[in-house]
Structures are given as structure tokens and as C-alpha cells.
Scaffold this motif. Structure first.
Motif, PDB file in Angstrom:
ATOM      1  N   HIS A 122     116.771   4.753  51.214  1.00 27.98           N
ATOM      2  CA  HIS A 122     117.999   5.300  50.650  1.00 27.98           C
ATOM      3  C   HIS A 122     118.351   4.541  49.383  1.00 27.98           C
ATOM      4  O   HIS A 122     118.219   3.325  49.303  1.00 27.98           O
ATOM      5  CB  HIS A 122     119.153   5.172  51.648  1.00 27.98           C
ATOM      6  N   ASN A 177     114.385  11.671  45.829  1.00 29.79           N
ATOM      7  CA  ASN A 177     115.644  11.800  46.566  1.00 29.79           C
ATOM      8  C   ASN A 177     116.751  12.339  45.672  1.00 29.79           C
ATOM      9  O   ASN A 177     116.726  12.178  44.455  1.00 29.79           O
ATOM     10  CB  ASN A 177     116.069  10.455  47.138  1.00 29.79           C
ATOM     11  N   GLY A 181     122.689  13.917  48.594  1.00 26.86           N
ATOM     12  CA  GLY A 181     122.330  14.461  49.902  1.00 26.86           C
ATOM     13  C   GLY A 181     121.914  15.914  49.849  1.00 26.86           C
ATOM     14  O   GLY A 181     121.338  16.433  50.794  1.00 26.86           O
ATOM     15  N   THR A 183     119.603  18.844  49.066  1.00 25.86           N
ATOM     16  CA  THR A 183     118.151  18.903  48.913  1.00 25.86           C
ATOM     17  C   THR A 183     117.673  20.070  48.048  1.00 25.86           C
ATOM     18  O   THR A 183     116.469  20.237  47.864  1.00 25.86           O
ATOM     19  CB  THR A 183     117.475  19.012  50.296  1.00 25.86           C
ATOM     20  N   GLY A 214     116.963  14.416  51.196  1.00 22.81           N
ATOM     21  CA  GLY A 214     118.400  14.246  51.327  1.00 22.81           C
ATOM     22  C   GLY A 214     118.722  13.177  52.347  1.00 22.81           C
ATOM     23  O   GLY A 214     117.885  12.325  52.659  1.00 22.81           O
ATOM     24  N   THR A 215     119.907  13.233  52.902  1.00 24.31           N
ATOM     25  CA  THR A 215     120.326  12.207  53.853  1.00 24.31           C
ATOM     26  C   THR A 215     119.564  12.301  55.166  1.00 24.31           C
ATOM     27  O   THR A 215     119.015  11.316  55.653  1.00 24.31           O
ATOM     28  CB  THR A 215     121.843  12.324  54.136  1.00 24.31           C
TER      29      THR A 215
END
Length: 227
Positions: A122, A177, A181, A183, A214-215
Motif C-alpha cells: 500500500h 495502484n 482505491g 480500480t 485498489g484497496t
């Protein structure tokens, strides 16, 4: 004291007792974090402290990915708790990665997604990575290539080609990424992927896919016929 009926037990039990009686999957994110915290701080229970952490960082993954400095910004958290969370995160990553071996074929989007969700770190900034594969689509190397905004100005096809040659890759899957969050790939994401595909074709390296991470989920461009 824990109530004897299931309904009351579910409501009144402390997180540890709730986990033992009903399973870890029944606990909220805050309750799971509270088990690691064990105790709260003056005026706050462990669950309340956990809720503060989730609110401050934005979610479980962000809590685990926080730096020591960021982690310790919350009153009641320090080096010991940081070490516990990092150790737990690494154990989970290693457990998941035991499912991957030299013979794992990275052609199924679900396999790549599982790998990326376990291994893509992350970050508050975009990072661009490559999964370099051999002729049988087995993983040779997962490596971060660029940091910052992902577009044709920051990701250089020539440099990507050099990495492919360095690892003697027959194919590659890209991943980057979105810190938000979300996508959904942008137009620049798609344009860049097509540019890379065209460039790498000159050295006989196939671009199999490009994932947006994403997350808690990913987006496969190949699965959506975008490349």
C-alpha cells in the motif's frame, strides 16, 4: 460475564470470546484490531482505540501499511504494537505466498489478483510494477519499476524493455495502484499499456495483462478486452 444465549453472547462477548465461539469471520475490523491491541488507553477501550485507528488511516490495509512514524501518531500506539501488526501482516503474506510456487501459472486473473492483493505494498503514491514470466507463464520476478503518477511521461517503455531483457522474460503482467482505491483504469493507463505492448513486441515479449490495484480488489484490463 458472558450470556448463555447465542444472541446475547454475540452482542455482549469481548472480541476474544466472540472469536472462539463464533469464528474470526464474525468479528468487525475494529474487534479484530482490538485483539492485537489487548488494552486501550485512558478513557478508551481497546475497541474504541481500534475504531480511532480505522478512522485515522482509512481501513485495515492502511493500518498495516502505515510507517512507524504514522502509526505512533495515535496516542496509545508505539513500537511494540507496530511490531505486532507488522509481524501479523508478514505471517499472512507468507501463508498466502505458500500457495504460489515455481510451477504456478500466472495466466488466470484470479491467481494474479490473489498474488497482488497479498504482495502489492500500500502506498499513498502510485507505483508501477511488473510480474516477469517465463515461456510457461511461471513467475521469474515481481519488481517495482516506477514511482509517481503513472503515464507515458513517467513510465519509459525503453526502461521496461531493459527489465524484461534483464530477467529474460517471455511475457509480463503490469500492475499499478490507485491510492484512491478506485480500480477503474484511466485513459492514460490504457494508452500506456498499448504503448508498452507495441514496444515489447519488438523484443518478442508478450504483455498478458495490466492490473489496477485498489484497496481490496483489482481490475484486469485483459479481462475487460482493453488491451
Amino acid at each position: 460475564m458472558i450470556e448463555s444465549t447465542h444472541g446475547a453472547l454475540f452482542i455482549n462477548a469481548m472480541p476474544r470470546e466472540k472469536l472462539v465461539n463464533f469464528g474470526a469471520e464474525t468479528l468487525t475490523d475494529a474487534e479484530l484490531l482490538a485483539i492485537f491491541l489487548r488494552i486501550g488507553v485512558a478513557g478508551k477501550s481497546a475497541i474504541e482505540l481500534a475504531e480511532d485507528m480505522l478512522l485515522h488511516f482509512g481501513g485495515v490495509k492502511q493500518v498495516i501499511s502505515a510507517s512507524l512514524h504514522e502509526f505512533c501518531e495515535i496516542k496509545g500506539l508505539g513500537l511494540a504494537k507496530f511490531a505486532q501488526f507488522q509481524a501479523a501482516s508478514e505471517l499472512v503474506k507468507r501463508a498466502i505466498n505458500q500457495g504460489f510456487n515455481a510451477q504456478t501459472c500466472f495466466t488466470e486473473p484470479a491467481v494474479v489478483e490473489q498474488f497482488l492483493l497479498a504482495n502489492f505494498e500500500h502506498s499513498m503514491h502510485e507505483r508501477f510494477a511488473g510480474l516477469f514470466l517465463n515461456s510457461k507463464n511461471h513467475l521469474i520476478k515481481f519488481e517495482y519499476l516506477f514511482n509517481g503518477s503513472i503515464n507515458s511521461a513517467q513510465v519509459y517503455p525503453r526502461t521496461v524493455a531493459q527489465y524484461c531483457l534483464k530477467h529474460n522474460a517471455a511475457a509480463v503482467i503490469f500492475a499499478h495502484n490507485h491510492p484512491s482505491g478506485d480500480t477503474q483504469p484511466s485513459e492514460s493507463d490504457i494508452t500506456l499499456t498499448l504503448q508498452l505492448k507495441k514496444t515489447l513486441a519488438l523484443i518478442d515479449v508478450k504483455v498478458l495483462d495490466h492490473f489496477v490495484v485498489g484497496t481490496n480488489q483489482t481490475f484486469s484490463m485483459a479481462s475487460h478486452q482493453m488491451i
